[in-house]
Design a protein around this motif. Sequence first.
Motif, PDB file in Angstrom:
ATOM      1  N   LEU A 110      34.467  34.145  37.661  1.00  0.00           N
ATOM      2  CA  LEU A 110      33.246  33.354  37.710  1.00  0.00           C
ATOM      3  C   LEU A 110      32.613  33.248  36.324  1.00  0.00           C
ATOM      4  N   THR A 111      32.602  34.333  35.580  1.00  0.00           N
ATOM      5  CA  THR A 111      32.087  34.313  34.216  1.00  0.00           C
ATOM      6  C   THR A 111      32.909  33.381  33.344  1.00  0.00           C
ATOM      7  N   GLN A 112      34.229  33.415  33.503  1.00  0.00           N
ATOM      8  CA  GLN A 112      35.108  32.527  32.730  1.00  0.00           C
ATOM      9  C   GLN A 112      34.823  31.065  33.040  1.00  0.00           C
ATOM     10  N   LEU A 113      34.650  30.737  34.313  1.00  0.00           N
ATOM     11  CA  LEU A 113      34.351  29.362  34.692  1.00  0.00           C
ATOM     12  C   LEU A 113      33.021  28.890  34.113  1.00  0.00           C
ATOM     13  N   ILE A 114      32.008  29.725  34.189  1.00  0.00           N
ATOM     14  CA  ILE A 114      30.690  29.357  33.669  1.00  0.00           C
ATOM     15  C   ILE A 114      30.736  29.171  32.155  1.00  0.00           C
ATOM     16  N   ASP A 123      44.602  51.441  47.289  1.00  0.00           N
ATOM     17  CA  ASP A 123      44.516  51.458  48.741  1.00  0.00           C
ATOM     18  C   ASP A 123      43.524  50.361  49.151  1.00  0.00           C
ATOM     19  N   GLU A 124      43.081  50.385  50.405  1.00  0.00           N
ATOM     20  CA  GLU A 124      42.202  49.323  50.882  1.00  0.00           C
ATOM     21  C   GLU A 124      40.868  49.310  50.138  1.00  0.00           C
ATOM     22  N   ARG A 125      40.325  50.476  49.844  1.00  0.00           N
ATOM     23  CA  ARG A 125      39.038  50.573  49.153  1.00  0.00           C
ATOM     24  C   ARG A 125      39.143  50.071  47.715  1.00  0.00           C
ATOM     25  N   THR A 126      40.141  50.531  46.985  1.00  0.00           N
ATOM     26  CA  THR A 126      40.272  50.142  45.582  1.00  0.00           C
ATOM     27  C   THR A 126      40.679  48.678  45.435  1.00  0.00           C
ATOM     28  N   ASN A 127      41.464  48.151  46.372  1.00  0.00           N
ATOM     29  CA  ASN A 127      41.826  46.737  46.293  1.00  0.00           C
ATOM     30  C   ASN A 127      40.594  45.853  46.413  1.00  0.00           C
ATOM     31  N   GLY A 128      39.652  46.231  47.241  1.00  0.00           N
ATOM     32  CA  GLY A 128      38.396  45.490  47.358  1.00  0.00           C
ATOM     33  C   GLY A 128      37.579  45.559  46.078  1.00  0.00           C
ATOM     34  N   ILE A 129      37.572  46.725  45.449  1.00  0.00           N
ATOM     35  CA  ILE A 129      36.848  46.891  44.184  1.00  0.00           C
ATOM     36  C   ILE A 129      37.491  46.046  43.095  1.00  0.00           C
ATOM     37  N   TYR A 130      38.819  46.071  43.003  1.00  0.00           N
ATOM     38  CA  TYR A 130      39.519  45.263  42.009  1.00  0.00           C
ATOM     39  C   TYR A 130      39.278  43.775  42.238  1.00  0.00           C
ATOM     40  N   LEU A 131      39.208  43.365  43.506  1.00  0.00           N
ATOM     41  CA  LEU A 131      38.937  41.968  43.818  1.00  0.00           C
ATOM     42  C   LEU A 131      37.525  41.571  43.380  1.00  0.00           C
ATOM     43  N   LYS A 132      36.552  42.464  43.570  1.00  0.00           N
ATOM     44  CA  LYS A 132      35.190  42.187  43.112  1.00  0.00           C
ATOM     45  C   LYS A 132      35.134  42.035  41.597  1.00  0.00           C
ATOM     46  N   ILE A 133      35.816  42.921  40.894  1.00  0.00           N
ATOM     47  CA  ILE A 133      35.824  42.877  39.434  1.00  0.00           C
ATOM     48  C   ILE A 133      36.492  41.597  38.944  1.00  0.00           C
ATOM     49  N   THR A 134      37.643  41.259  39.515  1.00  0.00           N
ATOM     50  CA  THR A 134      38.362  40.054  39.125  1.00  0.00           C
ATOM     51  C   THR A 134      37.560  38.805  39.457  1.00  0.00           C
ATOM     52  N   SER A 135      36.909  38.799  40.587  1.00  0.00           N
ATOM     53  CA  SER A 135      36.075  37.667  40.975  1.00  0.00           C
ATOM     54  C   SER A 135      34.902  37.482  40.016  1.00  0.00           C
TER      55      SER A 135
END
Length: 109
Positions: free
Chosen positions: A61-65, A45-57
């Motif tokens: 970022l870790t992969q890029l670094i 839902d809207e709440r979990t999609n935001g959480i998944y986006l934070k985790i993926t982000s």
Amino acid sequence: MIDVLNKWMLESSNNFNIIVGITMVLYLGSLTVLLLIRKKFGKPDERTNGIYLKITSCMFLTQLIMNSIFISQVDRNIEYFRQFFLLFQGVVFLIGAVYSYGLYRKDFK
């Protein structure tokens, strides 16, 4: 550190197999934690999609670094560069698992 690890892996096939085993344990353990946390978050839902986006982000970022540090610090004559990329990918999944666990504890505890 990468040069020392590369020389250590070149010494014997057992050392190489240890690195491959550690990488697989990182992958499987982190992926299991990520899937369990995803199941505990519930239906999308809207709440979990935001959480998944934070985790993926965080994972991206870790992969890029890690890739930028690896590319800038390693010689061209390294033997096992693929294993290092896979090891770094396992670390990225571990970072994602730890971050998702932290978000879960923050939201549900």
